[in-house]
Write an enzyme that holds these catalytic residues in place. Structure first.
Site, PDB file in Angstrom:
ATOM      1  N   CYS A 114       0.776  -1.173  -0.039  1.00 30.08           N
ATOM      2  CA  CYS A 114       0.047  -0.046   0.090  1.00 30.08           C
ATOM      3  C   CYS A 114       0.696   1.406   0.059  1.00 30.08           C
ATOM      4  CB  CYS A 114      -1.081  -0.033   1.271  1.00 30.08           C
ATOM      5  SG  CYS A 114      -1.843   1.386   1.281  1.00 30.08           S
ATOM      6  N   PHE A 115       1.799   1.258   0.883  1.00 28.05           N
ATOM      7  CA  PHE A 115       2.442   2.651   0.939  1.00 28.05           C
ATOM      8  C   PHE A 115       4.014   2.599   0.337  1.00 28.05           C
ATOM      9  CE2 PHE A 115       0.146   3.245   4.729  1.00 28.05           C
ATOM     10  CZ  PHE A 115      -0.236   4.502   4.731  1.00 28.05           C
TER      11      PHE A 115
END
Length: 242
Positions: A121-122
């Site tokens: 995600c990041f």
């Protein structure tokens, strides 16, 4: 709880902003994320961590030092989900700017969505997410039903996302770490805990009180729906289904 609130949004027209944290280190996978052959399941099951699969989309996250939020609200089937998503992200942006974080919305072609099998995600922002010049501040994922909308997200207080690398069994698509925790601007030695300051800003942006893990009006959630949601999301078949 978030899944049960989604059902309540669709059936009863309720809207809830909820914030919560994590008692133990936890990895969450997106609803449609491929896990088998990508993540070391045996290592995860043998480690002192919890593993869950969200009812919303997106990609893997390490949860611990963050403020997690969810927004559930009624949403007509004939309205685009991005209208709700953009509205929620504007409130998140307002809250972070109140705190002095130089945040902005990430502008990209919304049709160029990141695959569920893409980077964590990041590692990369998606269209509409909140970033700074230094990286991504909040990761968000959504799911909708015929009458309701759920958005779950993580606002990083500190960056622990590199801990995910220990559980990869093969390299995913390239993507450098792109996390920008709010402690980079706010520190963590103020008179109020950093998480409390972020939650207070969220409450101000929504002009409401957030609901915590246990405090809901007695009519907010049907107990049967809550138990059904727990049964679905705690099932190994759900967790390891891909």
């Amino acid at each position: 709880m978030d899944l049960a609130l989604l059902h309540a949004a669709a059936s009863r027209g309720q809207a809830v902003l909820r914030t919560y944290g994590w008692a133990r280190p936890t990895v969450s996978f997106g609803r449609n994320e491929a896990v088998r052959g990508v993540w070391d399941i045996a290592a995860m099951e043998g480690a002192d961590i919890d593993v869950v699969r969200r009812p919303t989309g997106g990609r893997a996250l390490w949860h611990r030092r963050e403020v997690t939020y969810s927004v559930t609200m009624p949403w007509p089937a004939d309205r685009a989900w991005r209208e709700a998503y953009d509205a929620v992200n504007l409130r998140l942006l307002q809250a972070l700017r109140m705190l002095g974080v130089p945040a902005r919305l990430y502008h990209a072609d919304a049709s160029a969505a990141i695959s569920p099998d893409g980077p964590i995600c990041f590692a990369a922002p998606s269209a509409g997410e909140i970033v700074t010049d230094g990286g991504k501040v909040a990761g968000s994922a959504v799911w909708r039903t015929s009458g309701g909308f759920l958005q779950q997200g993580s606002i990083l207080l500190h960056d622990d996302q590199a801990l995910l690398r220990a559980y990869r069994c093969r390299e995913g698509p390239p993507g450098a770490a792109y996390a920008a925790p709010v402690s980079s601007w706010l520190g963590d030695d103020d008179h109020a805990p950093l998480s409390s300051r972020v939650i207070a800003a969220l409450q101000a942006a929504w002009s409401c009180r957030t609901s915590d893990n246990d405090a809901y009006p007695s009519s907010a959630i049907d107990e049967g729906t809550l138990n059904e949601s727990r049964a679905i999301l705690s099932s190994p078949h759900w967790l390891w289904r891909r």
